[in-house]
Write an enzyme that holds these catalytic residues in place. Sequence first.
Site, PDB file in Angstrom:
ATOM      1  N   ALA A 231      25.992  44.248  48.702  1.00  0.00           N
ATOM      2  CA  ALA A 231      24.822  45.009  49.155  1.00  0.00           C
ATOM      3  C   ALA A 231      24.562  44.785  50.639  1.00  0.00           C
ATOM      4  CB  ALA A 231      23.593  44.619  48.326  1.00  0.00           C
ATOM      5  N   TYR A 232      24.562  43.516  51.057  1.00  0.00           N
ATOM      6  CA  TYR A 232      24.258  43.206  52.450  1.00  0.00           C
ATOM      7  C   TYR A 232      25.310  43.783  53.386  1.00  0.00           C
ATOM      8  CZ  TYR A 232      22.601  40.466  56.438  1.00  0.00           C
ATOM      9  OH  TYR A 232      22.101  40.080  57.662  1.00  0.00           O
ATOM     10  N   ALA A 233      26.588  43.610  53.038  1.00  0.00           N
ATOM     11  CA  ALA A 233      27.652  44.152  53.878  1.00  0.00           C
ATOM     12  C   ALA A 233      27.587  45.667  53.937  1.00  0.00           C
ATOM     13  CB  ALA A 233      29.020  43.695  53.366  1.00  0.00           C
TER      14      ALA A 233
END
Length: 270
Positions: free
Chosen positions: A152-154
């Site tokens: 999600a963060y990437a």
Amino acid sequence: MELAGKVAVVTGAASGIGRAIASALAARGCHLGLADLNEAGLAETAASLGSGVRISLHRLDVADRDAVAAFPAIVTATHGQVDILVNNAGVALGGRFEQVSEADFDWLIGINFHGVVAVTRAFLPHLQQRSEAQIVNLSNIFGIIAPPGQAAYAASKFAVRGFSEALRNELAMTDSPVGVTVVHPGGIKTAIANNARVPAHVDPEEERRQRTHFAAVLKMPPQQAGEIIVRGLAARRPRVLAGTDAKIVALIERLMPVRYWQLLTRLGLA
């Protein structure tokens, strides 16, 4: 770009990199509109800056489209103009993709990416009116590489990178006075990892290992990162890599765009 006398809006300014960017801008005589959900943190940021520049504080949720759309009018009513926009607000979410709920994934994308787009859309007409202006979007080293456990963060930080680069090229085609800088910080010692949302069913031991790992690799003081970022802003650089680790990882990714993770693991950098 001469920063003295300019007006900068900084989101996520209550702590960490956002506070450090605000400090570096204020030291150069830049007036500030500081935004965050954490009003107590904003007050602490303002108190740390001393006097000499005009500062306004604004409670803002970058995922609230209506609040974001109304925000430029509030800032310009106080400062009269906006020359610099720093999209720094962001959150973190641990866990492998199959462990992360759709709601949590959407929550992160709504802040880290849609928030950047919405705030940029709101302020771009004001920036276009200046003789020179700059947008600074905070991506991450995870906007260059994508490690396991950070889907999600990437995804959000790769999206910020792509959006920033496309916008920069579009503005250049029209001879716009607005430039775009995308920032890829490496291991900056902020609270974002400790404050990361973790899915309820993630094994506590796995969570502990991840937090211990990030505590070990997040080393650069935010103040140092803030100085690097503001120097890049003043030079109107298209890309800023904040930290030696970010530079090394970016080079490895360039040399091995598919197999970088295997090499980083062997080198003990993952």
